[in-house]
Design a protein around this motif. Structure first.
Motif, short mmCIF file in Angstrom:
data_model
loop_
_atom_site.label_atom_id
_atom_site.label_comp_id
_atom_site.label_asym_id
_atom_site.label_seq_id
_atom_site.Cartn_x
_atom_site.Cartn_y
_atom_site.Cartn_z
N UNK A 1 0.82 -1.18 0.00
CA UNK A 1 0.00 0.00 0.00
C UNK A 1 0.87 1.26 0.00
N UNK A 2 1.98 1.20 0.71
CA UNK A 2 2.90 2.34 0.70
C UNK A 2 3.45 2.56 -0.71
N UNK A 3 3.83 1.49 -1.36
CA UNK A 3 4.34 1.62 -2.73
C UNK A 3 3.25 2.10 -3.69
N UNK A 4 2.03 1.63 -3.47
CA UNK A 4 0.92 2.12 -4.29
C UNK A 4 0.78 3.63 -4.16
N UNK A 5 0.85 4.14 -2.94
CA UNK A 5 0.76 5.58 -2.74
C UNK A 5 1.88 6.31 -3.45
N UNK A 6 3.08 5.78 -3.33
CA UNK A 6 4.25 6.44 -3.94
C UNK A 6 4.20 6.40 -5.46
N UNK A 7 3.64 5.34 -6.02
CA UNK A 7 3.65 5.15 -7.48
C UNK A 7 2.33 5.50 -8.15
N UNK A 8 1.31 5.80 -7.36
CA UNK A 8 0.01 6.13 -7.93
C UNK A 8 -0.71 4.91 -8.49
N UNK A 9 -0.45 3.75 -7.91
CA UNK A 9 -1.10 2.52 -8.35
C UNK A 9 -2.05 2.01 -7.27
N UNK A 10 -2.71 0.91 -7.53
CA UNK A 10 -3.66 0.33 -6.58
C UNK A 10 -3.55 -1.19 -6.57
N UNK A 11 -2.35 -1.69 -6.65
CA UNK A 11 -2.14 -3.14 -6.75
C UNK A 11 -2.48 -3.89 -5.46
N UNK A 12 -2.32 -3.24 -4.32
CA UNK A 12 -2.60 -3.92 -3.04
C UNK A 12 -4.08 -4.16 -2.82
N UNK A 13 -4.92 -3.43 -3.52
CA UNK A 13 -6.36 -3.55 -3.31
C UNK A 13 -6.86 -4.98 -3.50
N UNK A 14 -6.29 -5.69 -4.42
CA UNK A 14 -6.72 -7.07 -4.66
C UNK A 14 -6.48 -7.97 -3.45
N UNK A 15 -5.53 -7.59 -2.61
CA UNK A 15 -5.19 -8.40 -1.44
C UNK A 15 -5.95 -7.98 -0.20
N UNK A 16 -6.40 -6.73 -0.15
CA UNK A 16 -7.01 -6.21 1.07
C UNK A 16 -8.54 -6.15 1.03
N UNK A 17 -9.14 -6.60 -0.05
CA UNK A 17 -10.60 -6.63 -0.12
C UNK A 17 -11.13 -7.70 0.84
N UNK A 18 -12.37 -7.56 1.32
CA UNK A 18 -12.94 -8.59 2.18
C UNK A 18 -12.87 -9.97 1.51
N UNK A 19 -12.34 -10.93 2.24
CA UNK A 19 -12.18 -12.28 1.70
C UNK A 19 -10.92 -12.45 0.87
N UNK A 20 -10.13 -11.37 0.75
CA UNK A 20 -8.91 -11.41 -0.04
C UNK A 20 -7.77 -12.12 0.67
N UNK A 21 -6.64 -12.12 0.04
CA UNK A 21 -5.48 -12.84 0.55
C UNK A 21 -5.07 -12.38 1.95
N UNK A 22 -5.20 -11.07 2.23
CA UNK A 22 -4.82 -10.58 3.56
C UNK A 22 -5.60 -11.32 4.64
N UNK A 23 -6.91 -11.44 4.46
CA UNK A 23 -7.76 -12.12 5.45
C UNK A 23 -7.49 -13.62 5.54
N UNK A 24 -6.91 -14.18 4.52
CA UNK A 24 -6.63 -15.62 4.51
C UNK A 24 -5.19 -15.93 4.90
N UNK A 25 -4.43 -14.91 5.23
CA UNK A 25 -3.01 -15.11 5.53
C UNK A 25 -2.75 -15.01 7.04
#
Length: 63
Positions: A1-25
């Motif tokens: 998420x920090x890199x997304x902010x710095x680069x203007x991207x949103x790649x972490x969103x796929x991992x932090x959505x409800x039921x996403x990889x973050x919640x399963x890790x």
């Protein structure tokens, strides 16, 4: 998420959505926003340390 902010991207969103990889890790017990804030602080500290070293050394060790 920090890199997304710095680069203007949103790649972490796929991992932090409800039921996403973050919640399963192993990280599921941690708040992603809090972890991001911690990474921002560590990066700021590192940048300041590097800048201080470039300006003449480590004042804590007398170099």
């Amino acid at each position: 998420m920090h890199l997304d902010d710095r680069r203007g991207t949103d790649r972490a969103a796929a991992f932090t959505v409800p039921g996403g990889l973050w919640e399963r890790s192993a990280m599921q017990r941690f708040d992603p926003a809090l972890r991001k804030a911690q990474v921002v602080r560590v990066c700021a500290f590192a940048a300041a340390a590097i800048a201080g070293a470039a300006e003449g050394g480590d004042k804590h060790h007398g170099t």
